[in-house]
Design a protein around this motif. Structure first.
Motif, mmCIF file in Angstrom:
data_model
loop_
_atom_site.group_PDB
_atom_site.id
_atom_site.type_symbol
_atom_site.label_atom_id
_atom_site.label_comp_id
_atom_site.label_asym_id
_atom_site.label_seq_id
_atom_site.Cartn_x
_atom_site.Cartn_y
_atom_site.Cartn_z
ATOM 1 N N LEU A 49 0.830 -1.212 0.000
ATOM 2 C CA LEU A 49 0.000 0.000 0.000
ATOM 3 C C LEU A 49 0.863 1.259 0.000
ATOM 4 C CD1 LEU A 49 -2.700 1.501 0.275
ATOM 5 C CD2 LEU A 49 -2.597 1.086 2.735
ATOM 6 N N GLY A 64 -7.277 3.159 4.760
ATOM 7 C CA GLY A 64 -8.322 3.431 5.749
ATOM 8 C C GLY A 64 -7.784 3.122 7.131
ATOM 9 N N CYS A 65 -7.793 1.825 7.477
ATOM 10 C CA CYS A 65 -7.390 1.428 8.829
ATOM 11 C C CYS A 65 -5.906 1.089 8.924
ATOM 12 C CB CYS A 65 -8.213 0.218 9.250
ATOM 13 S SG CYS A 65 -7.892 -1.223 8.203
ATOM 14 N N ASP A 66 -5.302 0.666 7.802
ATOM 15 C CA ASP A 66 -3.904 0.192 7.782
ATOM 16 C C ASP A 66 -3.732 -1.073 8.626
ATOM 17 O OD1 ASP A 66 -1.454 0.502 6.604
ATOM 18 O OD2 ASP A 66 -0.625 1.815 8.143
ATOM 19 N N HIS A 67 -4.825 -1.751 8.920
ATOM 20 C CA HIS A 67 -4.758 -2.952 9.771
ATOM 21 C C HIS A 67 -5.571 -4.127 9.210
ATOM 22 C CE1 HIS A 67 -3.208 -0.167 12.809
ATOM 23 N NE2 HIS A 67 -2.754 -1.228 13.409
ATOM 24 N N GLY A 68 -5.902 -4.085 7.949
ATOM 25 C CA GLY A 68 -6.624 -5.216 7.365
ATOM 26 C C GLY A 68 -8.074 -5.322 7.765
ATOM 27 N N CYS A 70 -10.670 -2.764 6.900
ATOM 28 C CA CYS A 70 -11.683 -1.970 6.195
ATOM 29 C C CYS A 70 -11.797 -2.285 4.705
ATOM 30 C CB CYS A 70 -11.412 -0.478 6.374
ATOM 31 S SG CYS A 70 -9.975 0.128 5.444
ATOM 32 N N ALA A 72 -10.321 -0.823 2.263
ATOM 33 C CA ALA A 72 -10.128 0.336 1.376
ATOM 34 C C ALA A 72 -8.889 0.170 0.496
ATOM 35 C CB ALA A 72 -10.009 1.614 2.203
ATOM 36 N N CYS A 73 -7.948 -0.631 0.956
ATOM 37 C CA CYS A 73 -6.660 -0.778 0.254
ATOM 38 C C CYS A 73 -6.638 -1.981 -0.681
ATOM 39 C CB CYS A 73 -5.555 -0.928 1.290
ATOM 40 S SG CYS A 73 -5.748 -2.474 2.219
ATOM 41 N N CYS A 85 -2.402 -3.307 2.573
ATOM 42 C CA CYS A 85 -1.761 -2.843 3.816
ATOM 43 C C CYS A 85 -1.170 -4.016 4.599
ATOM 44 C CB CYS A 85 -2.750 -2.058 4.696
ATOM 45 S SG CYS A 85 -4.077 -3.053 5.428
HETATM 46 S S1 FES Z 1 -6.311 0.032 4.908
HETATM 47 FE FE1 FES Z 1 -7.967 -0.987 5.877
HETATM 48 S S2 FES Z 1 -7.752 -3.038 5.225
HETATM 49 FE FE2 FES Z 1 -5.990 -2.044 4.455
#
Ligand code: FES
Ligand code: FES
Length: 182
Positions: A49, A64-68, A70, A72-73, A85
């Motif tokens: 990402l 979005g969350c950078d944690h898997g 949401c 969005a990535c 991400c």
């Molecule tokens: S940024 Fe949310 S799942 Fe990757």
């Protein structure tokens, strides 16, 4: 631990709360994005990402969350949807990566992009690229046979403004057009 051990670090290895050298080790990583090979000097811990957004200006893929959590990535790797991400760029060398920027053919939108426009399946639009990439991955998987299954298999992609039913309408339409579900 002695004061010396608390403050000294090996080159390039960071320790929480301790200032280290500003020079990060990088390696040349070759990524094939949207059919084009790019060689980039990246730190080995760079996520796919961040490589896309920060090093290639491909900002269609959203963080979005950078944690898997949401979706969005979401991008496609060899046709499969993944959260960019949660993977390191270096792990994707040799793979075909497709982002939202790679779906249209020139001026011609991908059928799912057209369907999203037709069904007003985006609101703020932040989650839309991930939703569209995820929907293509869903169709490639060939598992969804009904609207309920589309909904279930798209549940990893959040849309905070609630365009869910329009998103399902758009995917449903393209799958029907392609004869991919009853
Ligand atoms: S940024 Fe949310 S799942 Fe990757
Ligand atoms: S379109 Fe706004 S959050 Fe999904």
């Amino acid at each position: 631990m002695s004061a010396i051990l608390e403050t000294e670090t090996l080159p390039g290895i960071s320790s929480p709360g301790v200032a280290t050298s500003s020079v990060s080790p990088t390696s040349l990583i070759t990524l094939k994005i949207n059919g084009v090979e790019k060689r980039l000097p990246l730190a080995p811990w760079t996520t796919l990402l961040d490589a896309l957004r920060e090093h290639m200006d491909l900002t269609g893929t959203k963080k979005g969350c950078d944690h898997g959590q949401c979706g969005a990535c979401t991008v496609l790797v060899n046709g499969k949807r993944i959260n960019s991400c949660l993977t390191l760029a270096v792990m994707q060398e040799g793979n075909e990566i497709t982002t939202i920027e790679g779906l249209a053919k020139g001026e011609e939108l991908h059928p799912l992009q057209e369907a999203f426009v037709e069904h007003d399946a985006f609101q703020c639009g932040y989650c839309t690229p991930g939703q569209i990439c995820s929907a293509i991955g869903l169709m490639n998987e060939g598992k969804a046979q009904s609207r309920a299954e589309i909904r279930e298999l798209m549940s990893g992609n959040l849309c905070r403004c609630g365009a869910y039913s329009n998103i399902v309408d758009a995917i449903d339409q393209v799958m029907h057009e392609r004869g991919e579900h009853a």
